[in-house]
Structure formats: structure tokens, C-alpha cells
Scaffold this active site. Structure first.
Site, PDB file in Angstrom:
ATOM      1  N   ASP A 101       0.830  -1.310  -0.094  1.00  0.00           N
ATOM      2  CA  ASP A 101       0.097  -0.134   0.137  1.00  0.00           C
ATOM      3  C   ASP A 101       1.096   1.245  -0.030  1.00  0.00           C
ATOM      4  OD1 ASP A 101      -2.335  -1.732   0.357  1.00  0.00           O
ATOM      5  OD2 ASP A 101      -2.307  -1.543   2.308  1.00  0.00           O
TER       6      ASP A 101
HETATM    7  N1  URA Z   1      -1.287  -5.825   3.808  1.00  0.00           N
HETATM    8  C1  URA Z   1      -1.854  -4.599   4.023  1.00  0.00           C
HETATM    9  O1  URA Z   1      -2.820  -4.403   4.370  1.00  0.00           O
HETATM   10  N2  URA Z   1      -1.238  -3.602   3.263  1.00  0.00           N
HETATM   11  C2  URA Z   1       0.200  -3.884   2.579  1.00  0.00           C
HETATM   12  O2  URA Z   1       0.672  -2.980   2.017  1.00  0.00           O
HETATM   13  C3  URA Z   1       0.656  -5.180   2.632  1.00  0.00           C
HETATM   14  C4  URA Z   1      -0.061  -6.151   3.339  1.00  0.00           C
END
Ligand code: URA
Length: 240
Positions: A101
Site C-alpha cells: 500500500d
Molecule cells: N497488507 C496490507 O494491508 N497492506 C500492505 O501494504 C501489505 C499487506
């Protein structure tokens, strides 16, 4: 392969820049000066460009410590991407292995090797991914069991069993720190798992993916090529 593609794959410039330069200044291929950008070369050709021997590498592998605020994509008209963080000269066909993310930090492999990407991301392979997480809320032994038994999220998603290790709990700040190991990679997976036990993720960082561990010497935004040892851990052929 065409000479201009060979050089552009090796990060020497764009195809159009290279075409002009090859026509104008020539490039030495196996000791002969070539001015045709379409001249046929192979990985074993000796190509000398601007006085430097440019050896051909089919695949390249970088470890990036992704900083927050950057998107996991190859290119984007408006936003900075993780591939933009790889220093020049770089190949034009790089992409990140999977996505973190925008606000997540940590280990991301950047490569042009689609087979490696498939191996690490395929749901069939259940590659371990370890994250450090800080959440609002107090994590307990009960949460460890819920994660171990396989959470069912509010939207019905059944998670594979995950290992939760609680590192610290602050009653005063009402926060907890933990490490979580998951074996799948659904959209916002870690955030959704913690949300389902009433904890909101405040900070998330990926520490490892399969056998590859984030180099603690890499500050957020820094990258480096994988070492031969790391490539061997990933089952990649190491050329000497
Ligand atoms: N899980 C998440 O919620 N976000 C990420 O960036 C990676 C794994």
C-alpha cells in the site's frame, strides 16, 4: 536482438536517443564500428558504447526499502512510483513484485523477471511474508489464537492461518507492536486482518518475503542489487 534494444535494455538510454547516437557516433560490436541501430547482436556480443563495455544481463534484481507515500507501480503519469526510486542507469522494463500500500514501508523486489514474480506471488505457493506492525488497541493471546486458527473477515474472506508474535503492548498509549507472518497476499490483507479483531494498523513494514530479508542498512527509499547469496536463496541462477 537489435543493437538499440540491447543498449536500451541495459539502461543506456531510450530507443530513440540511442538510434540517433548509434547513427551519428557508431558503436563497436565485436571490434567493428556499427552505425545501424537495427544491427543484430546477441548476449555474447562484445558491445562497447561511449568507451565502456556493456555486458548484457537478461534479468536484474533490486531490493528496495519502500518508503511511505510512493505507489507500487512501474510508471504513473502523475505520481512517483517504486521503480522511479531505482537509480539511473536502469532498464526500462522493471516492475515491482507485488504491491505494498502507499503508506506501507519495507521490502519490495524490483525486477524484470516475470517468472520470479509469479513464483513469489502465486497463491498456490504460499510464500511467507513477515510484517512489523503497530496497531491501535491491545493485542492478546486470544488474538494469537484467532490468527493461528484462520480469521474469517467481515466480508467472508477466510484467511490462511497466520503467525502473530506480540512484541510490546502500551496500555498508556493504547497501542501494540507485533510481527505477523502471512502466506497469502490479498488486497489490504494485514490491515483487514487486524481490523477484524478490532485493531487499526497505524504503521506497517514488510520485513521479509520468502527467504529474502530486508537489509537493515537500506534507509526508506534506498535500493541495491540483490547479492549472489540472496539470488541463490531465491533459486536464481547466479552468473559470475
Ligand atoms: N497488507 C496490507 O494491508 N497492506 C500492505 O501494504 C501489505 C499487506
Amino acid at each position: 536482438m537489435r543493437l538499440d534494444k540491447y543498449l536500451s535494455d541495459m539502461g543506456a538510454g531510450t530507443r530513440s536517443e540511442l538510434k540517433k547516437e548509434i547513427r551519428k557516433s557508431g558503436v563497436s560490436v565485436d571490434g567493428t564500428v556499427v552505425t545501424d541501430p537495427g544491427f543484430s547482436v546477441s548476449a555474447s556480443s562484445r558491445v562497447v558504447f561511449r568507451g565502456t563495455v556493456i555486458a548484457y544481463e537478461e534479468f536484474v534484481y533490486y531490493m528496495l526499502n519502500k518508503p511511505a507515500g510512493v505507489i507500487s507501480a512501474s510508471e504513473d503519469g502523475r505520481e512517483e512510483t517504486v521503480v522511479d526510486l531505482i537509480p539511473e542507469p536502469k532498464r526500462r522494463d522493471l516492475f515491482p513484485v507485488g504491491r505494498l500500500d502507499r503508506d506501507t514501508e519495507g521490502l519490495l523486489i524490483i525486477t524484470n523477471d516475470g517468472a520470479l514474480s509469479h513464483r513469489l506471488l502465486s497463491p498456490k505457493h504460499h510464500v511467507d511474508k513477515v510484517y512489523y506492525v503497530r496497531v491501535s488497541g491491545i493485542l492478546t493471546g486470544n488474538d494469537i489464537e484467532l490468527f493461528r486458527d484462520g480469521l474469517v473477515l467481515t466480508d467472508g474472506l477466510e484467511c490462511l492461518p497466520a503467525d502473530l508474535t506480540i512484541l510490546s503492548v502500551s496500555e498508556d498509549e493504547y497501542t501494540s507492536e507485533a510481527e505477523i507472518t502471512i502466506r497469502e497476499g490479498k488486497f489490504h490483507q494485514v490491515k483487514r486482518m487486524f481490523s477484524s479483531v478490532g485493531a487499526e494498523v497505524l504503521y506497517l513494514k514488510r520485513l521479509s518475503m520468502g527467504p529474502l530479508v530486508l537489509d537493515p542498512g537500506l534507509a526508506p527509499g534506498e535500493s541495491r542489487r540483490l547479492t549472489p547469496d540472496e539470488m541463490a536463496l531465491l533459486g536464481l541462477q547466479v552468473s559470475i
